[in-house]
Design an enzyme around this catalytic site. Structure first.
Site, mmCIF file in Angstrom:
data_model
loop_
_atom_site.group_PDB
_atom_site.id
_atom_site.type_symbol
_atom_site.label_atom_id
_atom_site.label_comp_id
_atom_site.label_asym_id
_atom_site.label_seq_id
_atom_site.Cartn_x
_atom_site.Cartn_y
_atom_site.Cartn_z
ATOM 1 N N GLY A 114 -7.064 -9.635 10.020
ATOM 2 C CA GLY A 114 -7.099 -10.587 8.913
ATOM 3 C C GLY A 114 -8.123 -11.702 9.062
ATOM 4 O O GLY A 114 -7.948 -12.793 8.511
ATOM 5 N N ASN A 132 -13.554 -4.241 -2.121
ATOM 6 C CA ASN A 132 -13.448 -3.916 -0.695
ATOM 7 C C ASN A 132 -14.686 -4.438 0.015
ATOM 8 O O ASN A 132 -15.752 -4.577 -0.588
ATOM 9 C CB ASN A 132 -13.341 -2.393 -0.514
ATOM 10 C CG ASN A 132 -13.139 -2.016 0.935
ATOM 11 O OD1 ASN A 132 -12.370 -2.656 1.669
ATOM 12 N ND2 ASN A 132 -13.826 -0.988 1.384
ATOM 13 N N ARG A 135 -5.660 2.118 4.279
ATOM 14 C CA ARG A 135 -5.130 3.262 3.530
ATOM 15 C C ARG A 135 -6.063 3.530 2.359
ATOM 16 O O ARG A 135 -6.590 2.585 1.754
ATOM 17 C CB ARG A 135 -3.718 2.997 2.967
ATOM 18 C CG ARG A 135 -2.704 2.521 3.946
ATOM 19 C CD ARG A 135 -2.390 3.502 5.048
ATOM 20 N NE ARG A 135 -1.813 4.752 4.580
ATOM 21 C CZ ARG A 135 -1.565 5.796 5.376
ATOM 22 N NH1 ARG A 135 -1.876 5.729 6.669
ATOM 23 N NH2 ARG A 135 -1.032 6.893 4.902
ATOM 24 N N ILE A 136 -6.228 4.796 2.038
ATOM 25 C CA ILE A 136 -7.046 5.143 0.879
ATOM 26 C C ILE A 136 -6.152 5.072 -0.359
ATOM 27 O O ILE A 136 -5.033 5.587 -0.354
ATOM 28 C CB ILE A 136 -7.646 6.557 1.049
ATOM 29 C CG1 ILE A 136 -8.631 6.540 2.218
ATOM 30 C CG2 ILE A 136 -8.332 7.007 -0.232
ATOM 31 C CD1 ILE A 136 -8.966 7.910 2.748
ATOM 32 N N LEU A 137 -6.656 4.417 -1.392
ATOM 33 C CA LEU A 137 -5.863 4.271 -2.619
ATOM 34 C C LEU A 137 -6.171 5.415 -3.572
ATOM 35 O O LEU A 137 -7.322 5.842 -3.698
ATOM 36 C CB LEU A 137 -6.207 2.934 -3.274
ATOM 37 C CG LEU A 137 -5.810 1.711 -2.427
ATOM 38 C CD1 LEU A 137 -6.475 0.452 -2.970
ATOM 39 C CD2 LEU A 137 -4.293 1.548 -2.384
ATOM 40 N N HIS A 173 -17.105 -3.617 3.424
ATOM 41 C CA HIS A 173 -17.383 -2.541 4.379
ATOM 42 C C HIS A 173 -18.478 -3.005 5.340
ATOM 43 O O HIS A 173 -19.499 -3.534 4.895
ATOM 44 C CB HIS A 173 -17.827 -1.277 3.622
ATOM 45 C CG HIS A 173 -18.046 -0.119 4.528
ATOM 46 N ND1 HIS A 173 -16.993 0.574 5.088
ATOM 47 C CD2 HIS A 173 -19.171 0.442 5.020
ATOM 48 C CE1 HIS A 173 -17.473 1.527 5.870
ATOM 49 N NE2 HIS A 173 -18.797 1.464 5.849
ATOM 50 N N ASP A 224 -15.139 4.354 0.167
ATOM 51 C CA ASP A 224 -16.316 3.469 0.197
ATOM 52 C C ASP A 224 -17.418 3.922 -0.751
ATOM 53 O O ASP A 224 -18.609 3.838 -0.431
ATOM 54 C CB ASP A 224 -16.859 3.375 1.638
ATOM 55 C CG ASP A 224 -15.806 2.860 2.612
ATOM 56 O OD1 ASP A 224 -15.007 2.011 2.208
ATOM 57 O OD2 ASP A 224 -15.793 3.319 3.765
HETATM 58 C C1 GRF Z 1 -13.782 -5.553 8.527
HETATM 59 O O1 GRF Z 1 -14.811 -5.211 9.412
HETATM 60 C C2 GRF Z 1 -13.994 -4.902 7.184
HETATM 61 O O2 GRF Z 1 -15.330 -4.725 6.868
HETATM 62 C C3 GRF Z 1 -13.328 -3.570 7.359
HETATM 63 O O3 GRF Z 1 -12.204 -3.834 8.157
HETATM 64 C C4 GRF Z 1 -12.445 -4.980 8.974
HETATM 65 C C5 GRF Z 1 -11.296 -5.908 8.774
HETATM 66 O O4 GRF Z 1 -11.334 -6.987 9.665
HETATM 67 N N1 GRF Z 1 -13.011 -2.996 6.067
HETATM 68 P P1 GRF Z 1 -10.278 -8.190 9.494
HETATM 69 O O5 GRF Z 1 -8.891 -7.587 9.487
HETATM 70 O O6 GRF Z 1 -10.599 -8.902 8.224
HETATM 71 O O7 GRF Z 1 -10.485 -9.052 10.698
#
Ligand code: GRF
Length: 193
Positions: free
Chosen positions: A11, A105, A89-91, A107, A143
């Protein structure tokens, strides 16, 4: 604007959003944080910030019922934008259609390069000199949705994976609140897809 943030782990992106709201750089309210993992540290961060949380364990439901349970909770809180922040999880189309054009999202690579898990490591191991961070709208693929914002992160000569990972996360923590801010101000245009 009411945000619903979905997490599965640390988080740190959630924390960046919490901080920017607290500093009044982002005009939004986190109405609910949902985790599919009850041990996610992001839940602790949310509770410390006084934000409502819910645990919806995917193991307790069929895929359809899992998404329905999340939809119900998000709708009950009046969520307008769903923010995936490390949600693993994939939605399905059902969830994506329900919040049509209102799910984001982040990435840790320059999509469409290196989709899926382990993106930072894959980019680092590939020999590319540039990777980065992408914020995109979510579609039912992995993604693959329309790209909203991207920022490059050059990979330094001889850089360790740990160093690159840290620098990617630093960029994420700037780019995600920025993308949400632009969205709330109606300034984000959908990609060409
Ligand atoms: C991040 O690197 C994000 O890009 C990916 O998952 C990670 C989550 O990190 N989708 P956090 O839980 O926000 O620290």
């Amino acid at each position: 604007m009411k945000l619903g943030i979905l997490i599965s782990g640390e988080g740190t992106n959630l924390q960046a959003i919490i901080d920017q709201i607290r500093e009044e750089k982002l005009r939004a309210e986190i109405a609910l944080v949902i985790s599919n993992q009850e041990t996610a540290y992001g839940l602790v961060r949310a509770r410390k910030a006084g934000i409502a949380t819910a645990v919806v364990r995917h193991q307790d439901y069929s895929r359809e019922a899992f998404e329905e349970a999340m939809i119900q909770r998000l709708e009950a809180k009046g969520v307008e934008l769903v923010v995936l922040a490390g949600f693993m999880r994939i939605l399905t189309k059902k969830f994506v259609d329900h919040f049509q054009g209102r799910i984001m999202n982040i990435h840790p690579a320059l999509l469409p390069s290196f989709p899926g898990t382990g993106a930072i490591e894959k980019a680092w191991a590939s020999g590319t000199q540039v990777t980065g961070v992408t914020v995109h709208f979510v579609d039912p693929g992995v993604d693959t949705g329309p790209i909203l914002l991207q920022r490059e992160v050059p990979i330094r000569e001889g850089e360790s994976l740990e160093s690159l990972t840290q620098r990617i996360h630093e960029v994420e923590h700037e780019l995600y609140p920025e993308a949400i801010r632009l969205y709330t101000e109606g300034k984000l245009k959908k990609g060409k897809k």
